[in-house]
Design a protein around this motif. Structure first.
Motif, PDB file in Angstrom:
ATOM      1  N   ALA A 186       0.927  -1.100  -0.041  1.00 60.37           N
ATOM      2  CA  ALA A 186      -0.453   0.108   0.095  1.00 60.37           C
ATOM      3  C   ALA A 186       0.603   1.262  -0.567  1.00 60.37           C
ATOM      4  O   ALA A 186       0.675   2.104  -0.899  1.00 60.37           O
ATOM      5  N   VAL A 187       1.969   1.276   0.762  1.00 57.14           N
ATOM      6  CA  VAL A 187       3.044   2.509   1.117  1.00 57.14           C
ATOM      7  C   VAL A 187       3.651   2.799  -0.334  1.00 57.14           C
ATOM      8  O   VAL A 187       3.900   3.396  -1.450  1.00 57.14           O
ATOM      9  N   LEU A 188       3.739   1.627  -1.211  1.00 56.05           N
ATOM     10  CA  LEU A 188       3.736   1.606  -2.391  1.00 56.05           C
ATOM     11  C   LEU A 188       3.638   2.560  -2.780  1.00 56.05           C
ATOM     12  O   LEU A 188       4.509   2.893  -4.266  1.00 56.05           O
ATOM     13  N   THR A 189       2.488   1.662  -3.455  1.00 58.59           N
ATOM     14  CA  THR A 189       2.007   2.264  -4.655  1.00 58.59           C
ATOM     15  C   THR A 189       0.653   3.295  -4.341  1.00 58.59           C
ATOM     16  O   THR A 189       0.520   3.854  -5.181  1.00 58.59           O
ATOM     17  N   GLY A 190       0.783   3.469  -2.958  1.00 53.74           N
ATOM     18  CA  GLY A 190       0.241   4.982  -2.972  1.00 53.74           C
ATOM     19  C   GLY A 190      -1.397   4.369  -2.427  1.00 53.74           C
ATOM     20  O   GLY A 190      -2.718   5.581  -2.552  1.00 53.74           O
ATOM     21  N   ILE A 191      -1.784   3.027  -2.833  1.00 56.18           N
ATOM     22  CA  ILE A 191      -3.717   2.297  -2.935  1.00 56.18           C
ATOM     23  C   ILE A 191      -3.609   2.741  -0.953  1.00 56.18           C
ATOM     24  O   ILE A 191      -3.174   1.384  -0.611  1.00 56.18           O
ATOM     25  N   GLN A 192      -4.685   3.338  -1.053  1.00 59.64           N
ATOM     26  CA  GLN A 192      -4.823   2.983   0.874  1.00 59.64           C
ATOM     27  C   GLN A 192      -3.559   3.136   1.944  1.00 59.64           C
ATOM     28  O   GLN A 192      -3.349   2.383   3.381  1.00 59.64           O
ATOM     29  N   ALA A 193      -2.699   4.075   1.166  1.00 56.53           N
ATOM     30  CA  ALA A 193      -1.194   3.672   2.069  1.00 56.53           C
ATOM     31  C   ALA A 193      -1.653   4.820   3.031  1.00 56.53           C
ATOM     32  O   ALA A 193      -0.781   4.528   4.091  1.00 56.53           O
ATOM     33  N   ARG A 194      -2.371   5.247   3.906  1.00 53.41           N
ATOM     34  CA  ARG A 194      -2.632   6.308   4.599  1.00 53.41           C
ATOM     35  C   ARG A 194      -3.424   5.900   5.396  1.00 53.41           C
ATOM     36  O   ARG A 194      -2.605   5.529   6.496  1.00 53.41           O
ATOM     37  N   LEU A 195      -4.156   5.197   5.545  1.00 58.47           N
ATOM     38  CA  LEU A 195      -4.632   3.488   6.077  1.00 58.47           C
ATOM     39  C   LEU A 195      -4.050   2.546   6.839  1.00 58.47           C
ATOM     40  O   LEU A 195      -4.187   2.120   7.636  1.00 58.47           O
ATOM     41  N   ALA A 196      -3.041   2.299   5.715  1.00 61.73           N
ATOM     42  CA  ALA A 196      -1.745   0.926   5.789  1.00 61.73           C
ATOM     43  C   ALA A 196      -1.765   1.285   6.768  1.00 61.73           C
ATOM     44  O   ALA A 196      -0.619   0.168   7.519  1.00 61.73           O
ATOM     45  N   ALA A 197      -0.758   2.273   6.865  1.00 56.74           N
ATOM     46  CA  ALA A 197       0.701   3.044   7.729  1.00 56.74           C
ATOM     47  C   ALA A 197      -0.206   2.930   8.379  1.00 56.74           C
ATOM     48  O   ALA A 197       0.424   2.538   9.993  1.00 56.74           O
ATOM     49  N   LEU A 198      -1.268   3.577   8.976  1.00 55.05           N
ATOM     50  CA  LEU A 198      -2.263   3.817  10.326  1.00 55.05           C
ATOM     51  C   LEU A 198      -2.573   2.507  11.255  1.00 55.05           C
ATOM     52  O   LEU A 198      -1.713   2.291  12.002  1.00 55.05           O
ATOM     53  N   LEU A 199      -2.476   1.053  10.498  1.00 56.95           N
ATOM     54  CA  LEU A 199      -3.165   0.470  10.788  1.00 56.95           C
ATOM     55  C   LEU A 199      -2.062  -0.068  10.896  1.00 56.95           C
ATOM     56  O   LEU A 199      -1.403  -1.325  11.959  1.00 56.95           O
ATOM     57  N   ALA A 200      -0.579  -0.297  10.514  1.00 60.07           N
ATOM     58  CA  ALA A 200       0.693  -0.687  10.800  1.00 60.07           C
ATOM     59  C   ALA A 200       1.383  -0.075  12.329  1.00 60.07           C
ATOM     60  O   ALA A 200       1.614  -0.717  13.174  1.00 60.07           O
ATOM     61  N   GLY A 201       0.967   0.811  12.076  1.00 63.51           N
ATOM     62  CA  GLY A 201       1.089   1.801  13.831  1.00 63.51           C
ATOM     63  C   GLY A 201       0.962   1.300  14.657  1.00 63.51           C
ATOM     64  O   GLY A 201       1.255   1.135  15.587  1.00 63.51           O
ATOM     65  N   ALA A 202      -0.203   1.244  14.421  1.00 62.25           N
ATOM     66  CA  ALA A 202      -1.724  -0.063  15.617  1.00 62.25           C
ATOM     67  C   ALA A 202      -1.103  -0.727  16.139  1.00 62.25           C
ATOM     68  O   ALA A 202      -1.207  -1.108  17.182  1.00 62.25           O
ATOM     69  N   MET A 203      -0.661  -2.151  14.844  1.00 64.51           N
ATOM     70  CA  MET A 203       0.122  -3.108  14.893  1.00 64.51           C
ATOM     71  C   MET A 203       1.320  -2.655  15.571  1.00 64.51           C
ATOM     72  O   MET A 203       1.935  -3.186  16.425  1.00 64.51           O
ATOM     73  N   TYR A 204       2.612  -2.280  15.317  1.00 63.56           N
ATOM     74  CA  TYR A 204       3.098  -1.926  16.532  1.00 63.56           C
ATOM     75  C   TYR A 204       3.121  -1.850  17.543  1.00 63.56           C
ATOM     76  O   TYR A 204       3.938  -1.958  18.502  1.00 63.56           O
ATOM     77  N   GLY A 205       2.394  -0.565  17.935  1.00 67.29           N
ATOM     78  CA  GLY A 205       1.700   0.055  19.301  1.00 67.29           C
ATOM     79  C   GLY A 205       1.098  -1.607  19.950  1.00 67.29           C
ATOM     80  O   GLY A 205       1.847  -1.194  21.333  1.00 67.29           O
ATOM     81  N   SER A 206       0.564  -2.495  19.538  1.00 68.74           N
ATOM     82  CA  SER A 206       0.015  -3.295  20.373  1.00 68.74           C
ATOM     83  C   SER A 206       0.905  -3.987  20.689  1.00 68.74           C
ATOM     84  O   SER A 206       1.229  -4.731  22.352  1.00 68.74           O
ATOM     85  N   TRP A 207       1.713  -4.506  19.724  1.00 65.80           N
ATOM     86  CA  TRP A 207       3.131  -5.220  20.184  1.00 65.80           C
ATOM     87  C   TRP A 207       4.217  -5.155  21.551  1.00 65.80           C
ATOM     88  O   TRP A 207       4.598  -5.727  22.271  1.00 65.80           O
ATOM     89  N   ALA A 208       4.443  -3.808  21.424  1.00 68.29           N
ATOM     90  CA  ALA A 208       4.952  -2.572  22.218  1.00 68.29           C
ATOM     91  C   ALA A 208       4.362  -2.734  23.899  1.00 68.29           C
ATOM     92  O   ALA A 208       4.557  -3.501  24.611  1.00 68.29           O
ATOM     93  N   LEU A 209       2.476  -2.720  23.458  1.00 69.75           N
ATOM     94  CA  LEU A 209       2.385  -3.345  24.821  1.00 69.75           C
ATOM     95  C   LEU A 209       1.914  -4.647  25.526  1.00 69.75           C
ATOM     96  O   LEU A 209       1.439  -4.993  26.214  1.00 69.75           O
ATOM     97  N   ILE A 210       1.184  -5.303  24.753  1.00 60.97           N
ATOM     98  CA  ILE A 210       1.078  -6.843  24.636  1.00 60.97           C
ATOM     99  C   ILE A 210       2.473  -7.855  24.507  1.00 60.97           C
ATOM    100  O   ILE A 210       2.171  -8.775  25.890  1.00 60.97           O
TER     101      ILE A 210
END
Length: 251
Positions: A186-210
């Motif tokens: 998504a980031v490389l193609t620009g297709i739904q890139a904003r949403l994908a990056a937001l969700l990736a950040g949420a995933m990393y944040g959940s790893w930090a907590l869990i």
């Protein structure tokens, strides 16, 4: 016009700051991100690295110094990639940990370039440096499929890292691999890139907590675990910085 102190900027700044503080406290290089032999005595290179990281992390939090701190962080991380990580990857191409550490550092360098681009002239004109942002997105985007590949190749090992109280641990190893791949494309193609990056950040944040916080709390002095926690925090912020570089969708 002031550049906003966003959650992404805060997470990256805190991560870089903690890397530096840990390095100074232990008189050693950053665990994992600087895979160099630990000095047997006080090593001025390790001390210099710790000082630079501490200063850069602090300056990323200050509006007036964000741009130059972002440039400095990007330069430092790219230097690590070229001088430290690349020789290890070339010498040990089947070392999955070496690939992960290379591209964790590369992703942080990419996010730092994006942040530099976003803050380059926004304070005065509201404009951004699109070239820096595009290069930074590319660095971050190409890193995610590599993370995906390591999750697929080493799925059984990744499953052992998932906390025991979470059911279907192997499924989550494959799922997070697929999530990395989808976000990277998504980031490389620009297709739904904003949403994908937001969700990736949420995933990393959940790893930090869990995942990472429960490993750190019983042993605060465990430097590798503490570093892994703040790598996750920094990657969370990196993904959100990349997300912020895309325009918000209009209704």
């Amino acid at each position: 016009m002031n550049f906003p102190l966003t959650p992404g900027r805060i997470c990256v700044a805190v991560g870089v700051l903690v890397f530096g503080v840990l390095s100074l406290l232990h008189g050693d290089y950053v665990s994992g991100l600087q895979p160099l032999p630990s000095p047997t005595t006080t090593h001025w290179w390790a001390q210099l690295s710790g000082f630079l990281l501490t200063a850069l992390g602090a300056c990323l939090l200050i509006d007036r110094t964000t741009r130059w701190a972002a440039f400095g962080s990007a330069a430092l991380f790219l230097l690590w990639c070229v001088l430290i990580h690349a020789p290890i990857v070339i010498a040990e191409p089947r070392n999955g940990t070496a690939w992960v550490r290379f591209f964790e550092t590369f992703a942080l360098a990419g996010a730092s370039l994006v942040l530099a681009g976003l803050s380059a002239s926004q304070r005065v004109t509201g404009d951004t440096n699109d070239k820096l942002i595009r290069v930074g997105r590319l660095c971050f985007g190409v890193s995610l499929p590599v993370f995906a590949a390591t999750h697929f190749i080493y799925a059984d090992f990744v499953a052992t890292i998932v906390p025991a109280w979470i059911p279907a641990r192997l499924f989550w190893a494959w799922f997070t691999g697929a999530a990395h791949l989808a976000a990277g494309l998504a980031v490389l193609t620009g297709i739904q890139a904003r949403l994908a990056a937001l969700l990736a950040g949420a995933m990393y944040g959940s790893w930090a907590l869990i995942l990472h916080v429960p490993r750190v709390l019983p042993d605060i002095g465990n430097r590798p675990e503490m570093t892994n926690l703040f790598v996750a925090v920094a990657l969370c912020g990196a993904a959100w910085i990349v997300a912020a570089s895309y325009p918000k969708p209009t209704r």
